[in-house]
Design an enzyme around this catalytic site. Structure first.
Site, mmCIF file in Angstrom:
data_model
loop_
_atom_site.group_PDB
_atom_site.id
_atom_site.type_symbol
_atom_site.label_atom_id
_atom_site.label_comp_id
_atom_site.label_asym_id
_atom_site.label_seq_id
_atom_site.Cartn_x
_atom_site.Cartn_y
_atom_site.Cartn_z
ATOM 1 N N HIS A 116 79.659 6.336 47.958
ATOM 2 C CA HIS A 116 79.839 7.205 46.801
ATOM 3 C C HIS A 116 80.320 6.405 45.591
ATOM 4 O O HIS A 116 79.817 6.586 44.473
ATOM 5 C CB HIS A 116 80.852 8.304 47.118
ATOM 6 N N GLU A 117 81.292 5.519 45.819
ATOM 7 C CA GLU A 117 81.792 4.697 44.709
ATOM 8 C C GLU A 117 80.706 3.738 44.216
ATOM 9 O O GLU A 117 80.624 3.447 43.015
ATOM 10 C CB GLU A 117 83.037 3.927 45.144
ATOM 11 N N HIS A 120 78.651 5.371 41.625
ATOM 12 C CA HIS A 120 79.177 5.274 40.261
ATOM 13 C C HIS A 120 78.801 3.939 39.623
ATOM 14 O O HIS A 120 78.504 3.878 38.425
ATOM 15 C CB HIS A 120 80.695 5.431 40.276
ATOM 16 N N HIS A 124 76.606 3.369 36.222
ATOM 17 C CA HIS A 124 77.015 2.499 35.120
ATOM 18 C C HIS A 124 75.905 1.511 34.782
ATOM 19 O O HIS A 124 75.618 1.252 33.604
ATOM 20 C CB HIS A 124 78.295 1.752 35.506
#
Length: 248
Positions: A116-117, A120, A124
């Site tokens: 999940h991270e 991100h 980006h």
């Protein structure tokens, strides 16, 4: 003299209940119940799948490294951060920080959170617009979360309507940040599930289990928005009572 502070438990306005208790506290209690239930579900789901070892045998950090490489991202560092479920991606420094419960853990839950991270980080890298918008309003959100209630209460104390309005506007800024966060978090989870299957880190059955973990985590953001909306409703009710008293 002006009405008692909204936070003291005494009702500000034309009517009273019982010993003067603020009836809008029902909204706070409702928000607490919602947040507690969602948090309990999140912790229970994470704990359950933290005991299920992934077939790949990869740790959260190893899975994150493989996902980032699969996405063509080579300039993001992976670091350990203290705490439980303190995982986050830092876009300013391009650092993916994984908590103690995720970094060295080989469970389905740990790999899901790490993925999940990574979602991100991918956002980006591809300039995902909602993420850029969220980053842009961080200063306003921080200001709103710190000053909204103090200004609002000062408006009640000094019977100064502009302070009430300023407090509500600043609170709306903080609420806007939470609302924008929803698509960012859901999108990151969606990317994570796709990447886990594409990289072969997880099979379809494991991805299904990971989806449950990420959905439980996503509900915490939904609960935060609902809680803030209830608080905003409380502010508007108290502000309305102030206006009616001030106009009479």
């Amino acid at each position: 003299m002006t009405a008692q502070l909204a936070q003291t438990g005494f009702y500000y306005g034309p009517g009273r209940i019982g010993w003067g208790l603020d009836p809008t506290y029902v909204l706070i209690l409702l928000a607490l119940v919602i947040s507690s239930l969602v948090s309990a579900k999140m912790n229970a789901t994470f704990s359950r799948y933290s005991k299920v070892r992934a077939y790949s045998g990869l740790t959260g950090a190893q899975a994150a490294q493989r996902i980032l490489q699969r996405a063509g991202i080579y300039d993001v560092k992976i670091q350990r951060v203290a705490g439980r479920l303190t995982d986050h991606y830092d876009p300013t420094n391009k650092v993916l920080r994984l908590s103690d419960a995720v970094y060295d853990n080989t469970s389905v839950a740990a790999i899901g959170v790490a993925a999940h991270e990574c979602g991100h980080a991918v956002q980006h890298a591809v300039h995902y617009k909602p993420l850029a918008i969220r980053s842009a309003i961080v200063p306003a959100a921080n200001l709103g979360s710190q000053l909204s209630w103090p200004l609002f209460l000062a408006g009640l104390i000094f019977s100064f309507r502009p302070l009430l309005t300023a407090g509500i506007v600043l609170f709306c800024g903080a609420l806007l940040f939470q609302v924008v966060t929803l698509p960012v978090e859901f999108n990151a989870s969606g990317r994570a599930l796709v990447l886990l299957e594409e990289t072969g880190i997880m099979g379809r059955e494991e991805v299904g289990s990971t989806r449950k973990v990420l959905q439980a985590a996503a509900l915490t953001y939904v609960a935060a928005v609902v809680s803030s909306l209830l608080q905003l409703l409380r502010l508007l009710i108290l502000s309305g009572a102030f206006r009616r008293r001030d106009d009479n």
